[in-house]
Structures are given as C-alpha cells and as structure tokens.
Scaffold this active site. Structure first.
Site, PDB file in Angstrom:
ATOM      1  N   SER A 102       0.619  -1.121  -0.011  1.00 23.09           N
ATOM      2  CA  SER A 102       0.147   0.082   0.005  1.00 23.09           C
ATOM      3  C   SER A 102       0.960   1.282   0.177  1.00 23.09           C
ATOM      4  O   SER A 102       1.653   1.490  -1.100  1.00 23.09           O
ATOM      5  CB  SER A 102      -0.872   0.154   1.184  1.00 23.09           C
ATOM      6  OG  SER A 102      -1.887   0.946   1.115  1.00 23.09           O
ATOM      7  N   ASP A 241      -2.705   6.526  -3.656  1.00 21.48           N
ATOM      8  CA  ASP A 241      -1.757   5.909  -2.885  1.00 21.48           C
ATOM      9  C   ASP A 241      -1.199   4.582  -4.008  1.00 21.48           C
ATOM     10  O   ASP A 241      -1.592   4.422  -4.944  1.00 21.48           O
ATOM     11  CB  ASP A 241      -2.141   5.313  -1.520  1.00 21.48           C
ATOM     12  CG  ASP A 241      -2.971   4.327  -1.540  1.00 21.48           C
ATOM     13  OD1 ASP A 241      -3.557   3.815  -2.682  1.00 21.48           O
ATOM     14  OD2 ASP A 241      -2.998   3.517  -0.372  1.00 21.48           O
ATOM     15  N   ASP A 243      -1.219   1.461  -4.005  1.00 21.91           N
ATOM     16  CA  ASP A 243      -2.000   0.568  -4.732  1.00 21.91           C
ATOM     17  C   ASP A 243      -3.371   0.900  -4.988  1.00 21.91           C
ATOM     18  O   ASP A 243      -4.378  -0.124  -5.168  1.00 21.91           O
ATOM     19  CB  ASP A 243      -2.128  -0.658  -3.663  1.00 21.91           C
ATOM     20  CG  ASP A 243      -2.877  -0.658  -2.335  1.00 21.91           C
ATOM     21  OD1 ASP A 243      -3.010   0.613  -1.951  1.00 21.91           O
ATOM     22  OD2 ASP A 243      -3.722  -1.498  -1.720  1.00 21.91           O
ATOM     23  N   ASP A 245      -6.122   2.073  -3.536  1.00 21.91           N
ATOM     24  CA  ASP A 245      -7.504   2.216  -2.700  1.00 21.91           C
ATOM     25  C   ASP A 245      -7.428   3.427  -1.999  1.00 21.91           C
ATOM     26  O   ASP A 245      -8.704   3.504  -1.223  1.00 21.91           O
ATOM     27  CB  ASP A 245      -7.424   0.921  -1.923  1.00 21.91           C
ATOM     28  CG  ASP A 245      -6.506   0.663  -0.837  1.00 21.91           C
ATOM     29  OD1 ASP A 245      -5.654   1.642  -0.737  1.00 21.91           O
ATOM     30  OD2 ASP A 245      -6.361  -0.232  -0.169  1.00 21.91           O
TER      31      ASP A 245
END
EC number: 5.4.2.10
Length: 447
Positions: A102, A241, A243, A245
C-alpha cells in the site's frame, strides 16, 4: 479469535527479505492457500501487484506454490488493489491475490487476499491457511499441476469498469485535472480513465521504476500535487496511494480535501437524490466536523475501529452503503466491494457537475474542527487507560469542551505509544495546551 501468526488486519506486510516477506515463504503460502481454497470446479486464482521491484520475485514464488497445489495463476501485472477485487468477481476466480504494501516505502511488501465475491478473506479462512502452512509441501500429480498465464488487457477491462460508474450523460470536457499516481499501480489506469471521459490531464508521479513508489508523492504526501495544481491553474488535483485504494483531493486553491470531506460530499449528494441507504460509517479518527455536518442533514453516522476492514464490517452489519476513513479509503458498496480511489474521485466529479459548483465551494459546507494529536511512549500494561482516574480526567475534559469537541485516548496497535487526540471548535493553541496537559496527567498517573 485465535492468535494469528502472520495475517494482520490488512493481510501480511513487512520488509522484503525478512520473514515472512521472502520467496520461500511466498512459495509455501501459495501452496497453502491453494490447498485451502480448492473447490472442484474452479482452479483459477488472479494475482496482481503494485510497482515495487520485489513484486516480480514474490509473484514468481507464489505462482510456483499455487501450481504445486494444482492452481493456475492468472497474472494481471501491476494493477490497483480494487481492480483485483473486481477481476476476481468477473472471472469467477477462486480468489484474488494482491502483492503490495500500500502506502509503505518500496523496500516493504505484503500480500492480501480477496474471496470469490471480491471481499477480504474471512478470519476463519486466514486461520485455515496458517494451519496449512505448518504441513509439509506436497505436489499434486503431474497431470494436475497448474500453470500461469497473463490476462490480456486486464487494465482495459478495469478502465471500462471505472468509467461505467460515472453517469453516461456527463463528461469531464471542462476539467483540467492534475493526477498523482504515487508511482504506483494506477499509473496506467487513472490518467486513461480521466482522458477517455474528456478531461485535460496533467500526470505526475506516473513513472514507476520499482524503487520510487510513494516517494514524496501520492495520497500520503500531497505537497507536489498542491504545487502542481497551482502552477497549472488546474480545476483540482487527485492523489492516489501506491495500490490505488486511497484518495486525497486538492481544490483549485491548493487546499487539501481529505476522506472526511470527500465522503460528506458523496453522502450529501446521495441524500439529495434520495439514493442514500441508511447512513455513513466513519472511524474513531473521523473528524467531528463530519459528524456535525451529517447531523445537520439528519444523516446517521456511526464510528468503527480504525481500518477499512472494520468500516466494511460495520457497513454490512447496519446495511449502510457508504463508509470512509479520513486517510482516504472510501468504500461505496453500490459501486464496488472495496475501497477504490479512482471510483471515489469519479463520484466527486459527478457531485461537482450536478451542483455546478467548484470543489472549494462544495467543501465550505463542512467545517473540519482543528485536531491535535499528542503521542508519548510508555512501558507496561496495555490496559493503562482503563483506570478510574483516567475516566474522570476524560469526563472533565468533555465538560470543558461542552459538546463542541471530543477527546480520544488510545494505545497504538503497533508500538508502545499512547495517543491523545483532542478536536474542538476552539483556537488550535487552546486545544494543543489541553492535549499536552492531559498527556502530562496520564504520564504522572502511570509512574
């Protein structure tokens, strides 16, 4: 709940090369997951990743383990986490796996799983996978071994899905948008979605090299985006961000628009269109300004523990369709099954077009209260905050704030730190002094 050795609230995460983020562990994990998730009819698992250099190594190990358990991996290449949740559903795959850490730096990595419905795996399945890891690895018969293949045009499929959540009668022709992809998994997705809907797009941090993910960019570091929006005289900026999400936005004046403000705009519009089912789920860290603004609209608001997993649990329990963390995880269950930064951004554009107001004007309706966080380290018992002395201290502060603010004391889940958070409709220096006084009193009561 059993004590879990590897899985945390958001999958498994750590430094690459240190257990458990190693190729040998990922091979075994692929095999264990395959054994637990095996059903007779489907032997497909989708694997996506973000743009970290280590993703290639870990993906190869994972796919070898899955093949040994008789599973065929469908590889998407770098793709946002929510895209894997979506593709898992549309391919009717047994599970989806994302290799990502993330918003962490490039030298970390991790893994999380989605089930056949595109939701996070249940605790019981994660525990079953952990139990399987203790057993010796065995290969299925040669004729039953799995093999990996690429999904052709995974990106194109997801781009179309995102566009499908935006009203077909609207376009973004009049918008100049700066998009910051955090040198992460949305680098080839977000600019295309916006361009295909007609926007003029300026892309920054969209050139991943395996080492620059989240480096001084993205939803956790919006300084470059703010400068760029002002320099380009853009209508607004969006930051995702690593990834994909999380979403943080920036208005045309360079002001930050966080998850609390974004969810307010989306919920208010849903309410205006009489499409709001139930209310909104936030977290313990959601600003009281959000609660007060929703109260004025008579929209119910409940708080979950911090973590998108807990937000989703509360949403499902109460039948709510909208939830968010102030860090930018926005979950819109009428659109998709998990937090999705790109889809949340499109819903904000819809609100802007329907109201013919700028993002800045729309945000003026929600006044975030000044929030002060004081951290201090302590040693010893986790239940230090449970004493009567501290309960009466909290009551005292609450009467000082007289319903126009709140105090939250909590121990960190990851380090020996106590956090004192106070927010109130008061001058910032007043709150800061109050928070520091509380921290001092707690320290004294501990020693």
């Amino acid at each position: 709940m059993h004590h879990r050795k590897y899985f945390g609230t958001d999958g498994i995460r750590g430094k690459v090369g240190d257990m458990p983020i190693t190729p040998d562990f990922f091979l075994k994990l692929g095999w264990a997951a395959g054994k637990i998730l095996a059903r007779q009819d489907s032997r497909k698992i989708i694997i996506g990743k973000d743009t970290r250099i280590s993703g290639y190594m870990l993906e190869s190990a994972l796919e070898a383990g899955l093949a040994a358990a008789g599973f065929s991996a469908l590889l998407t290449g770098p793709m946002p986490t929510p895209a894997i949740a979506y593709l898992t559903r549309t391919f009717r795959a047994e599970a989806g796996i994302v290799i990502s850490a993330s918003h962490n730096p490039f030298y970390d990595n991790g893994i999380k799983f989605f089930d056949i419905n595109g939701s996070k795996l249940s605790d019981s399945l994660e525990e079953a996978i952990e139990a399987q890891l203790e057993k010796p690895l065995t290969c299925v018969e040669s004729a039953q071994l799995g093999k990996a293949r690429r999904i052709v045009d995974a990106a194109g499929r997801y781009i179309e899905f995102c566009k499908g959540t935006f009203p077909s009668e609207f376009n973004l022709k009049n918008f100049k948008i700066v998009v910051d992809c955090s040198n992460g998994a949305t680098y080839h997705i977000a600019p295309s979605v916006l361009k295909e809907l007609g926007a003029t797009v300026i892309s920054i941090a969209c050139e991943p090299n395996g080492l620059n993910i989240n480096k001084e960019c993205g939803a956790t570091n919006i300084g470059m985006l703010q400068k760029s929006v002002l320099a380009e005289q853009a209508d607004l900026g969006i930051a995702l961000d690593g990834d994909g999400d999380r979403l943080i936005m920036v208005d045309h004046l360079g002001n930050k628009v966080d998850g609390d403000q974004i969810v307010y705009l989306i919920a208010k519009e849903a309410c205006r269109q009489q499409q709001l089912k139930g209310g909104v789920v936030g977290t313990l860290m959601s600003n009281m300004g959000l609660e007060l603004a929703l109260q004025r609209l008579k929209i119910p608001f409940i708080r979950a523990k911090v973590g998108d997993r807990y937000v989703l649990e509360k949403m499902q329990k109460h039948g709510y369709r909208i939830g968010a963390e102030n860090s930018g995880h926005i979950i819109l269950l009428d659109k998709t099954t998990t937090g999705d930064g790109m889809i949340a951004a499109l819903q904000v554009f819809k609100v802007i077009i329907q109201n013919q107001m700028t993002l800045h004007e729309l945000c003026s309706e929600i006044k975030l209260l000044p929030q002060v966080l004081v951290n201090f380290s302590f040693s010893g018992n986790k239940n230090v905050l449970q004493s009567d002395a501290i309960a009466s201290l909290v009551k005292k502060v609450e009467s000082t704030l007289a319903g126009r603010g709140r105090i939250l004391l909590r121990t960190s889940g990851t380090e020996p730190v106590i956090r004192v958070m106070i927010e109130a409709d008061q001058e910032e220096h007043f709150i800061k002094t109050l928070a520091e006084e509380v921290a001092e009193k707690i320290k004294k009561s501990l020693y």
